[in-house]
Design an enzyme around this catalytic site. Structure first.
Site, short mmCIF file in Angstrom:
data_model
loop_
_atom_site.label_atom_id
_atom_site.label_comp_id
_atom_site.label_asym_id
_atom_site.label_seq_id
_atom_site.Cartn_x
_atom_site.Cartn_y
_atom_site.Cartn_z
N ASP A 45 -8.24 5.01 1.43
CA ASP A 45 -8.43 5.05 -0.03
C ASP A 45 -9.84 4.65 -0.46
O ASP A 45 -10.23 4.89 -1.59
CB ASP A 45 -7.41 4.13 -0.71
N GLY B 229 -4.79 8.63 -2.29
CA GLY B 229 -5.66 7.80 -3.13
C GLY B 229 -4.81 7.37 -4.30
O GLY B 229 -4.70 8.08 -5.29
N TYR C 116 0.33 12.91 5.57
CA TYR C 116 -0.18 12.20 6.75
C TYR C 116 -1.18 13.04 7.55
O TYR C 116 -1.94 12.49 8.33
CB TYR C 116 0.97 11.78 7.67
N GLN D 243 -3.79 14.41 6.56
CA GLN D 243 -5.17 14.09 6.17
C GLN D 243 -5.66 12.78 6.79
O GLN D 243 -6.81 12.66 7.16
CB GLN D 243 -5.33 14.05 4.64
O1 F6P Z 1 -3.00 3.18 2.88
C1 F6P Z 1 -3.33 4.09 1.89
C2 F6P Z 1 -2.37 5.23 1.78
O2 F6P Z 1 -2.70 6.16 2.74
C3 F6P Z 1 -2.34 5.80 0.37
O3 F6P Z 1 -3.35 6.64 0.01
C4 F6P Z 1 -0.97 6.41 0.30
O4 F6P Z 1 -0.51 6.50 -1.02
C5 F6P Z 1 -0.20 5.41 1.07
O5 F6P Z 1 -1.04 4.85 2.02
C6 F6P Z 1 1.04 5.92 1.74
O6 F6P Z 1 1.69 4.82 2.30
P1 F6P Z 1 2.93 4.88 3.24
O7 F6P Z 1 2.50 5.54 4.52
O8 F6P Z 1 3.35 3.45 3.47
O9 F6P Z 1 3.98 5.66 2.52
#
Ligand code: F6P
Length: 424
Positions: A146, A193, A299, A301
Site C-alpha cells: 500500500d 490500496g 493477490y 498483483q
Molecule cells: O496489506 C495490504 C493489502 O494488500 C491491502 O491493499 C488489501 O486491501 C489487503 O492487504 C488485503 O488483506 P487480506 O489479504 O488480509 O485480505
C-alpha cells in the site's frame, strides 16, 4: 587470528499482514546479515501468533542456497497473520506471554516485518520488555504494497506491485484498443490500496498525455463523483475509441461508504474490499451502454514476482540487513526507513526512524500528485514513482518453465513452555 565473539542471545524475525512479492527478500537480508555476525535467527510461524504459541522455526537448518533463494520467492516463507495485540491495559497477559516465550528461548532481538499496525505491535513490545525488566530490542521492518507508511520515502513491496500495475495497464490497453471498434470499449482494472492511492497512481506510468491509457484513475483520496466519471468515460470513448479506467479498491461515495465493501472485517477491524470494478462496469453499461471487461488482479498483483522491480527487491533486502545491524548495535523501537536523495539519477539510503513516528499513521497520496480533475497523475507523481519500478529482478526458471521458488524446511524449535490459551 582474533576470536570473534557472537553477541549473546537469539534474534526472532516475524512476517506480518498482507505479504508481498519481495517480503522474503527482507527475510533473506535478515538471516544473511545475522549469520554473518554469528547470531542465530528464529522465525515465528504465522507472525506474532507463532510467538504467542511458541511456534518457532529454526532458520539455521536452512542451507545458504535456500536462504539466498528467498530473495526471489514471493509470499511469506514463514507464514504471516493479521492479529492485533490489544492495549497493555486490555490484555497484559498477552504481552507477558510474549516476554515469557522470549525469555525461554533467550530472544534478545525481535524484528517485526509489516505495515503501520505491525510497527505499533513492535513499539508496544519494546515498551513492555522494558517495563518487565527483560532486555529486548524491537525493530520494525517496513513492508506494505500500500506504500502508506509514514516517514519512509517508499515501502518495500510497493515498487513491485507498482510495476505490475503499470505493465498490466499498458498491456490490457493494447488489447482493448485492438478490438474497440466492434467489441469492448471500456476496460476497468481494480487495484489494492485500502485508504491510499499509491498503487492506483502507479498505473499512470503506463502512458502520458490525454489519449494515453489509463484515461481515468480513481483514487481513494477523492470522493467518487458518478456524473464526472461517466462524462469522462463517454468523452474518452468518443475521442479515442476506447477507455481504460484504473480504480482503487478503496474508493468511497459522498456518504463515505466503500463502493466495494464485501461485508467482512479482519482482526484490525478493516473492511474486506474487492468488487469495485464490477460495480463501475455495471454503471458504464447501464448509463452509457458500452461493452466492457473488468479485472481484479487481487493477490496476483502483490505476489507477481515475475514482474518485480529491481529497485524494490534491492530495498527489501537492504531493510532486512539494516534491521539486524540496528538491533545488534543496541537500537530499540526504530525502523530502517528509505531516504531518497535524488529522483534522477535515483539515489537512496537507509536510516533509522523512531517507531513512534510510524505506528498507526497512514501516508496518503499528496494532492500535488493528482491532476486538477482528479483523474490522473502529475509530473511530480511521475518523478516520484518512475524510479521505484525501474529494472527487472532476476528470477531463475526451471526446465518446466516455472520459476524456481524455494520451499523452506521450517524446522520447529522444541517447545519449553505450557501451551498458550488466548484470553480473547
Ligand atoms: O496489506 C495490504 C493489502 O494488500 C491491502 O491493499 C488489501 O486491501 C489487503 O492487504 C488485503 O488483506 P487480506 O489479504 O488480509 O485480505
Amino acid at each position: 587470528m582474533p576470536t570473534r565473539h557472537a553477541p549473546s542471545g537469539r534474534l526472532l524475525y516475524a512476517q506480518s499482514g498482507g505479504v508481498t512479492a519481495v517480503i522474503n527478500a527482507t527475510a533473506a537480508g535478515v538471516i544473511e546479515a545475522a549469520r554473518a555476525k554469528g547470531v542465530k535467527v528464529y522465525a515465528a510461524r504465522n507472525g506474532i501468533l507463532g510467538a504467542l504459541r511458541e511456534d518457532l522455526i529454526d532458520t539455521s537448518k536452512e542451507s545458504k542456497a535456500a536462504v539466498a533463494a528467498l530473495r526471489h520467492t514471493p509470499g511469506g516463507a514463514f507464514g504471516s497473520c493479521r492479529y492485533k495485540l490489544k492495549s497493555l491495559e486490555a490484555n497484559r497477559a498477552e504481552y507477558e506471554r510474549l516476554i515469557e516465550v522470549f525469555r525461554a528461548h533467550d530472544i534478545r532481538w525481535f524484528l517485526y516485518n509489516g505495515g503501520n499496525d505491525s510497527a505499533d505491535t513492535a513499539l508496544k513490545l519494546s515498551q513492555i520488555g522494558k517495563a518487565m525488566g527483560y532486555e529486548l530490542a524491537c525493530i520494525g521492518v517496513p513492508k506494505t504494497v500500500d506504500n502508506d507508511l509514514a516517514v519512509t520515502d517508499c515501502c518495500p513491496g510497493f515498487g513491485s506491485v507498482a510495476k505490475y500495475t503499470a505493465v498490466s495497464t499498458l498491456e490490457a490497453s493494447l488489447d482493448v484498443a485492438s478490438m474497440a471498434e466492434t467489441s469492448t470499449k471500456v476496460f476497468i482494472l481494480e487495484v489494492m490500496g485500502r485508504h491510499a492511492g499509491w498503487i492506483a497512481a502507479a498505473a499512470g506510468l503506463a502512458g502520458a498525455g490525454a489519449d494515453a491509457p489509463p484515461h481515468l484513475i480513481l483514487f481513494p483520496e477523492n470522493v467518487f463523483d458518478e456524473a464526472a466519471f461517466l462524462a469522462k468515460v463517454k468523452a474518452t470513448v468518443e475521442r479515442v475509441g476506447w477507455c481504460t479506467v484504473v480504480a482503487s479498491e478503496g474508493i468511497r461515495n459522498a456518504q463515505g461508504q466503500f463502493l466495494a465493501d464485501a461485508g467482512t472485517r479482519d482482526a484490525f477491524g478493516h473492511v474486506q474490499l474487492g468488487g469495485v470494478a464490477p460495480t463501475l462496469a455495471a454503471l458504464v453499461k447501464q448509463k452509457l451502454g458500452y461493452k466492457y471487461h473488468w479485472a481484479l488482479p487481487d493477490y496476483l498483483q502483490r505476489s507477481a514476482r515475475h514482474c518485480a522491480s529491481k529497485v524494490d527487491a534491492e530495498q527489501a533486502w537492504a531493510v532486512g540487513k539494516a534491521a539486524v545491524d540496528y538491533a545488534l548495535v543496541g537500537m530499540n523501537a526504530v525502523m530502517p526507513v528509505i531516504v531518497r536523495s535524488s529522483d534522477a539519477p535515483y539515489r537512496w539510503k537507509i536510516e533509522p526512524a523512531p517507531l513512534a513516528k510510524i505506528a498507526n499513521r497512514e501516508k496518503k497520496l499528496p494532492k500535488g500528485f493528482m491532476t486538477r480533475d482528479g483523474f490522473g497523475i502529475t509530473a511530480a507523481a511521475r518523478r516520484y514513482l518512475a524510479p521505484l519500478i525501474a529494472g527487472e529482478a532476476p528470477l531463475p526458471y526451471g526446465r518446466d518453465g516455472l520459476p524456481n521458488y524455494v520451499q523452506l524446511k521450517n524446522a520447529a524449535v522444541a517447545k519449553k513452555l505450557a501451551a498458550w490459551t488466548p484470553e480473547r
